[in-house]
Design a protein around this motif. Sequence first.
Motif, PDB file in Angstrom:
ATOM      1  N   HIS A 136       0.837  -1.195   0.000  1.00 22.76           N
ATOM      2  CA  HIS A 136       0.000   0.000   0.000  1.00 22.76           C
ATOM      3  C   HIS A 136       0.877   1.253   0.000  1.00 22.76           C
ATOM      4  CE1 HIS A 136      -3.892  -1.950   1.778  1.00 22.76           C
ATOM      5  NE2 HIS A 136      -3.332  -2.708   0.860  1.00 22.76           N
ATOM      6  N   GLY A 137       0.329   2.334  -0.552  1.00 20.19           N
ATOM      7  CA  GLY A 137       1.008   3.613  -0.499  1.00 20.19           C
ATOM      8  C   GLY A 137       2.170   3.773  -1.453  1.00 20.19           C
ATOM      9  N   GLN A 138       2.277   2.892  -2.468  1.00 14.53           N
ATOM     10  CA  GLN A 138       3.376   2.965  -3.429  1.00 14.53           C
ATOM     11  C   GLN A 138       2.924   3.432  -4.812  1.00 14.53           C
ATOM     12  OE1 GLN A 138       5.458  -0.808  -3.498  1.00 14.53           O
ATOM     13  NE2 GLN A 138       5.565  -0.949  -1.260  1.00 14.53           N
ATOM     14  N   GLY A 139       1.665   3.831  -4.941  1.00 17.53           N
ATOM     15  CA  GLY A 139       1.138   4.255  -6.234  1.00 17.53           C
ATOM     16  C   GLY A 139       0.729   3.121  -7.147  1.00 17.53           C
ATOM     17  N   VAL A 140       0.788   1.883  -6.646  1.00 17.85           N
ATOM     18  CA  VAL A 140       0.454   0.731  -7.488  1.00 17.85           C
ATOM     19  C   VAL A 140      -1.036   0.705  -7.811  1.00 17.85           C
ATOM     20  CG1 VAL A 140       0.484  -1.788  -7.651  1.00 17.85           C
ATOM     21  CG2 VAL A 140       2.380  -0.587  -6.544  1.00 17.85           C
ATOM     22  N   GLY A 141      -1.887   1.089  -6.843  1.00 22.53           N
ATOM     23  CA  GLY A 141      -3.329   1.038  -7.060  1.00 22.53           C
ATOM     24  C   GLY A 141      -3.780   1.866  -8.251  1.00 22.53           C
ATOM     25  N   THR A 142      -3.222   3.062  -8.392  1.00 22.92           N
ATOM     26  CA  THR A 142      -3.568   3.907  -9.531  1.00 22.92           C
ATOM     27  C   THR A 142      -3.079   3.305 -10.829  1.00 22.92           C
ATOM     28  OG1 THR A 142      -3.474   5.889  -8.138  1.00 22.92           O
ATOM     29  CG2 THR A 142      -3.317   6.201 -10.522  1.00 22.92           C
ATOM     30  N   ARG A 143      -1.857   2.807 -10.831  1.00 21.62           N
ATOM     31  CA  ARG A 143      -1.285   2.253 -12.057  1.00 21.62           C
ATOM     32  C   ARG A 143      -2.067   1.039 -12.543  1.00 21.62           C
ATOM     33  NH1 ARG A 143       4.786   0.875 -11.807  1.00 21.62           N
ATOM     34  NH2 ARG A 143       4.395   0.638 -14.050  1.00 21.62           N
ATOM     35  N   MET A 144      -2.366   0.130 -11.649  1.00 17.74           N
ATOM     36  CA  MET A 144      -3.026  -1.101 -12.103  1.00 17.74           C
ATOM     37  C   MET A 144      -4.457  -0.833 -12.547  1.00 17.74           C
ATOM     38  SD  MET A 144      -3.240  -3.022  -8.449  1.00 17.74           S
ATOM     39  CE  MET A 144      -4.747  -3.151  -7.482  1.00 17.74           C
ATOM     40  N   ARG A 145      -5.116   0.181 -11.969  1.00 13.55           N
ATOM     41  CA  ARG A 145      -6.456   0.534 -12.441  1.00 13.55           C
ATOM     42  C   ARG A 145      -6.379   1.104 -13.850  1.00 13.55           C
ATOM     43  NH1 ARG A 145     -11.061   2.883  -9.861  1.00 13.55           N
ATOM     44  NH2 ARG A 145     -10.183   2.236  -7.873  1.00 13.55           N
ATOM     45  N   ARG A 146      -5.404   1.942 -14.122  1.00 11.81           N
ATOM     46  CA  ARG A 146      -5.255   2.485 -15.476  1.00 11.81           C
ATOM     47  C   ARG A 146      -4.964   1.369 -16.487  1.00 11.81           C
ATOM     48  NH1 ARG A 146      -4.998   7.901 -16.164  1.00 11.81           N
ATOM     49  NH2 ARG A 146      -4.663   9.246 -14.363  1.00 11.81           N
ATOM     50  N   VAL A 147      -4.218   0.373 -16.060  1.00 13.50           N
ATOM     51  CA  VAL A 147      -3.882  -0.732 -16.960  1.00 13.50           C
ATOM     52  C   VAL A 147      -5.125  -1.562 -17.286  1.00 13.50           C
ATOM     53  CG1 VAL A 147      -2.550  -2.870 -17.169  1.00 13.50           C
ATOM     54  CG2 VAL A 147      -1.468  -0.805 -16.257  1.00 13.50           C
ATOM     55  N   ILE A 148      -5.947  -1.863 -16.281  1.00 17.79           N
ATOM     56  CA  ILE A 148      -7.146  -2.661 -16.555  1.00 17.79           C
ATOM     57  C   ILE A 148      -8.137  -1.866 -17.396  1.00 17.79           C
ATOM     58  CG2 ILE A 148      -8.580  -2.039 -14.555  1.00 17.79           C
ATOM     59  CD1 ILE A 148      -8.079  -5.617 -15.834  1.00 17.79           C
ATOM     60  N   LEU A 149      -8.167  -0.546 -17.229  1.00 17.85           N
ATOM     61  CA  LEU A 149      -9.038   0.271 -18.072  1.00 17.85           C
ATOM     62  C   LEU A 149      -8.610   0.206 -19.531  1.00 17.85           C
ATOM     63  CD1 LEU A 149      -9.542   3.421 -15.800  1.00 17.85           C
ATOM     64  CD2 LEU A 149     -11.252   1.680 -16.384  1.00 17.85           C
ATOM     65  N   HIS A 150      -7.306   0.160 -19.772  1.00 20.40           N
ATOM     66  CA  HIS A 150      -6.825   0.025 -21.153  1.00 20.40           C
ATOM     67  C   HIS A 150      -7.287  -1.310 -21.742  1.00 20.40           C
ATOM     68  CE1 HIS A 150      -4.025   1.146 -24.442  1.00 20.40           C
ATOM     69  NE2 HIS A 150      -4.021  -0.168 -24.631  1.00 20.40           N
ATOM     70  N   LEU A 151      -7.190  -2.370 -20.964  1.00 19.37           N
ATOM     71  CA  LEU A 151      -7.667  -3.667 -21.446  1.00 19.37           C
ATOM     72  C   LEU A 151      -9.147  -3.598 -21.793  1.00 19.37           C
ATOM     73  CD1 LEU A 151      -7.532  -6.755 -21.902  1.00 19.37           C
ATOM     74  CD2 LEU A 151      -7.939  -7.016 -19.434  1.00 19.37           C
ATOM     75  N   LEU A 152      -9.948  -3.014 -20.918  1.00 20.93           N
ATOM     76  CA  LEU A 152     -11.392  -3.002 -21.123  1.00 20.93           C
ATOM     77  C   LEU A 152     -11.803  -2.105 -22.279  1.00 20.93           C
ATOM     78  CD1 LEU A 152     -12.479  -2.962 -17.386  1.00 20.93           C
ATOM     79  CD2 LEU A 152     -12.860  -4.813 -19.020  1.00 20.93           C
ATOM     80  N   PHE A 153     -11.238  -0.900 -22.343  1.00 25.27           N
ATOM     81  CA  PHE A 153     -11.642   0.035 -23.395  1.00 25.27           C
ATOM     82  C   PHE A 153     -10.957  -0.264 -24.732  1.00 25.27           C
ATOM     83  CE2 PHE A 153     -12.726   3.040 -19.796  1.00 25.27           C
ATOM     84  CZ  PHE A 153     -14.086   3.081 -20.075  1.00 25.27           C
ATOM     85  N   ALA A 154      -9.635  -0.398 -24.728  1.00 23.64           N
ATOM     86  CA  ALA A 154      -8.905  -0.588 -25.987  1.00 23.64           C
ATOM     87  C   ALA A 154      -8.928  -2.035 -26.448  1.00 23.64           C
ATOM     88  CB  ALA A 154      -7.453  -0.121 -25.815  1.00 23.64           C
TER      89      ALA A 154
END
Length: 239
Positions: A136-154
């Motif tokens: 927690h607290g390493q910025g991973v949560g934001t990064r992995m959410r952006r990555v899954i959004l790319h999978l879903l949208f693109a």
Amino acid sequence: MTPPAAPPAPSETPAALTADEIWPFAGLRVVSGDLELRYLDDDLLLRLAVLAGQGVHEPDAMPFLTPWTRGTPLEVARSVAAYQWRNRAEASPDKLGIELAVVRDGEVLGIQGFYAGKFAVTRTAETGSWLGLRFHGQGVGTRMRRVILHLLFAGLDAHEVTTSAFADNAPSNGVTRRIGYEPNGVDVVAREGKPVESNRYRLTREVWEAQADRPDVQLHGVEPVRRFLGLDAPTDPVG
């Protein structure tokens, strides 16, 4: 004189099924820099289960509707393994719950999942995730959410992605708002025998496409998943 019978036609051997046909998610990988979302095979799953047993959140918090993180390390680990095996068994184009391992430099950090019903029709999915407490607290949560959004949208042509978080889960609400989701109502639900507010959010494809700070993401093994979901024929977006 009776002519001899014609020799029997050689039997046709059916083509061998491929791994992608048997389980379309086995080759799914979504990569962004040193962070990767990868299909949970049994090796990754057992490592994930051990991680969950070591702690997912502080003892006085509960970010999940079902309190699966309560119990001994062994009970939690077994719960994680059983849940993932059940997800595999129940996966279908009509009801899908896919959770991918979050991996960084070969280490399993948690999961990032997406869940949908009749996705080929609705083009809408819900996301959910968790990280081992020590990550927690390493910025991973934001990064992995952006990555899954790319999978879903693109990758899967989603029109809309939703998510939710309890009102007292400040980190999750912060990640969601930072990425650009719009508020989409509030529910009151029962959590461990007490009422609690749950914030709902939605992110449309148009808002996602307009974001200039989207990360560079590489998709691998998406076509078998598209075929499984019935996405070969495009659908018109809801007006």
